[in-house]
Scaffold this motif. Structure first.
Motif, mmCIF file in Angstrom:
data_model
loop_
_atom_site.group_PDB
_atom_site.id
_atom_site.type_symbol
_atom_site.label_atom_id
_atom_site.label_comp_id
_atom_site.label_asym_id
_atom_site.label_seq_id
_atom_site.Cartn_x
_atom_site.Cartn_y
_atom_site.Cartn_z
ATOM 1 N N GLY A 27 0.750 -0.916 0.244
ATOM 2 C CA GLY A 27 -0.282 0.118 0.306
ATOM 3 C C GLY A 27 1.063 1.074 -0.561
ATOM 4 N N PRO A 28 0.450 2.909 -0.531
ATOM 5 C CA PRO A 28 1.024 3.377 -0.521
ATOM 6 C C PRO A 28 1.617 4.010 0.590
ATOM 7 C CG PRO A 28 -1.288 4.332 -1.015
ATOM 8 C CD PRO A 28 -0.990 2.626 -0.591
ATOM 9 N N THR A 29 1.350 3.729 1.549
ATOM 10 C CA THR A 29 2.138 3.578 3.510
ATOM 11 C C THR A 29 3.030 2.733 3.685
ATOM 12 O OG1 THR A 29 0.162 2.882 4.742
ATOM 13 C CG2 THR A 29 0.096 5.609 4.336
ATOM 14 N N ASP A 30 2.861 1.615 3.569
ATOM 15 C CA ASP A 30 3.746 0.516 3.690
ATOM 16 C C ASP A 30 4.907 0.711 3.136
ATOM 17 O OD1 ASP A 30 1.619 -0.409 5.091
ATOM 18 O OD2 ASP A 30 0.493 -1.858 3.457
ATOM 19 N N ARG A 31 4.840 1.131 1.432
ATOM 20 C CA ARG A 31 6.496 1.625 0.876
ATOM 21 C C ARG A 31 6.879 2.305 1.680
ATOM 22 N NH1 ARG A 31 2.591 2.648 -3.846
ATOM 23 N NH2 ARG A 31 2.511 0.853 -5.246
ATOM 24 N N ALA A 32 6.951 3.257 2.621
ATOM 25 C CA ALA A 32 7.791 4.462 3.417
ATOM 26 C C ALA A 32 7.770 3.387 4.784
ATOM 27 C CB ALA A 32 7.054 5.834 4.026
ATOM 28 N N THR A 33 9.170 3.145 4.543
ATOM 29 C CA THR A 33 9.602 2.241 5.551
ATOM 30 C C THR A 33 11.165 3.359 6.055
ATOM 31 O OG1 THR A 33 11.721 0.933 4.159
ATOM 32 C CG2 THR A 33 9.424 0.020 5.078
ATOM 33 N N PRO A 34 10.901 2.567 7.938
ATOM 34 C CA PRO A 34 13.047 3.631 7.938
ATOM 35 C C PRO A 34 14.067 3.763 6.618
ATOM 36 C CG PRO A 34 11.566 2.530 9.782
ATOM 37 C CD PRO A 34 10.526 2.311 8.424
ATOM 38 N N GLU A 35 14.444 2.665 6.397
ATOM 39 C CA GLU A 35 15.129 2.285 6.122
ATOM 40 C C GLU A 35 15.049 2.589 4.654
ATOM 41 O OE1 GLU A 35 13.635 -0.673 6.622
ATOM 42 O OE2 GLU A 35 14.318 -0.881 8.925
ATOM 43 N N ARG A 36 14.123 2.901 3.729
ATOM 44 C CA ARG A 36 13.415 3.150 2.260
ATOM 45 C C ARG A 36 14.234 4.852 2.620
ATOM 46 N NH1 ARG A 36 8.575 -0.525 0.763
ATOM 47 N NH2 ARG A 36 9.941 -1.669 0.253
ATOM 48 N N VAL A 37 13.721 5.623 3.756
ATOM 49 C CA VAL A 37 13.488 6.541 3.965
ATOM 50 C C VAL A 37 14.856 7.557 4.025
ATOM 51 C CG1 VAL A 37 12.677 8.377 5.076
ATOM 52 C CG2 VAL A 37 10.829 7.353 4.671
ATOM 53 N N ALA A 38 15.530 6.379 4.428
ATOM 54 C CA ALA A 38 17.087 6.824 4.872
ATOM 55 C C ALA A 38 18.141 6.443 3.901
ATOM 56 C CB ALA A 38 17.204 5.267 5.862
ATOM 57 N N ALA A 39 17.375 5.356 3.356
ATOM 58 C CA ALA A 39 18.151 5.450 1.881
ATOM 59 C C ALA A 39 17.939 6.749 0.114
ATOM 60 C CB ALA A 39 17.729 3.971 0.994
ATOM 61 N N TRP A 40 17.227 6.830 0.793
ATOM 62 C CA TRP A 40 16.114 7.990 -0.085
ATOM 63 C C TRP A 40 17.279 9.868 0.198
ATOM 64 C CZ3 TRP A 40 11.603 12.147 1.037
ATOM 65 C CH2 TRP A 40 11.548 12.689 0.382
#
Length: 149
Positions: A27-40
């Motif tokens: 889902g749209p909100t499941d994509r924003a994990t701490p790891e992915r946001v940190a990589a971004w």
């Protein structure tokens, strides 16, 4: 919802797509994990984006996710490493140069001369006003190191 929030969320989704981290089953909100946001965050830093821009992008992403899932906590975006954004992404000092008054007055005189030569209208008045204000500030404003009497 502001345009910047949706634009930033789109940039985040683009990042996920480019790094093969965009899973269509999520889902749209499941994509924003701490790891992915940190990589971004790391990618945005590597791209050379200014600290203020990177902080604002995180605020925008957090705002968008709060709209999509108001009951979830997005604190890891607004406080990376449990630190305020200004500490997590410190700014860099902006370089500035103190110019000699005589050097700047050359430009002020040119602005004044161009204003006098301009045809009547708002442009002429603006140029003359700007020249007068700059001349006043240059010649009358207290300067660093000036003694107060």
């Amino acid at each position: 919802m502001q345009h910047d929030d949706t634009q930033t969320y789109g940039q985040f989704l683009d990042f996920l797509a480019r790094t093969d981290a965009l899973c269509q089953a999520e889902g749209p909100t499941d994509r924003a994990t701490p790891e992915r946001v940190a990589a971004w965050r790391r990618e945005n830093k590597a791209r050379g984006l200014a600290p203020t821009t990177r902080r604002q992008m995180l605020r925008n992403l957090s705002a968008m996710l709060r709209l999509l899932a108001p009951g979830r906590s997005w604190i890891f975006i607004a406080r990376p490493g449990n630190r305020p954004l200004k500490r997590a992404i410190p700014g860099r000092p902006k370089p500035f140069v103190v110019r000699d008054v005589a050097e700047v007055m050359i430009h002020v005189r040119r602005l004044h001369r161009d204003g006098l030569a301009a045809p009547e209208g708002p442009g002429k008045r603006q140029a003359l006003r700007d020249a007068a204000l700059l001349a006043l500030l240059l010649t009358r404003a207290p300067r660093t190191g000036a003694s107060c009497r």
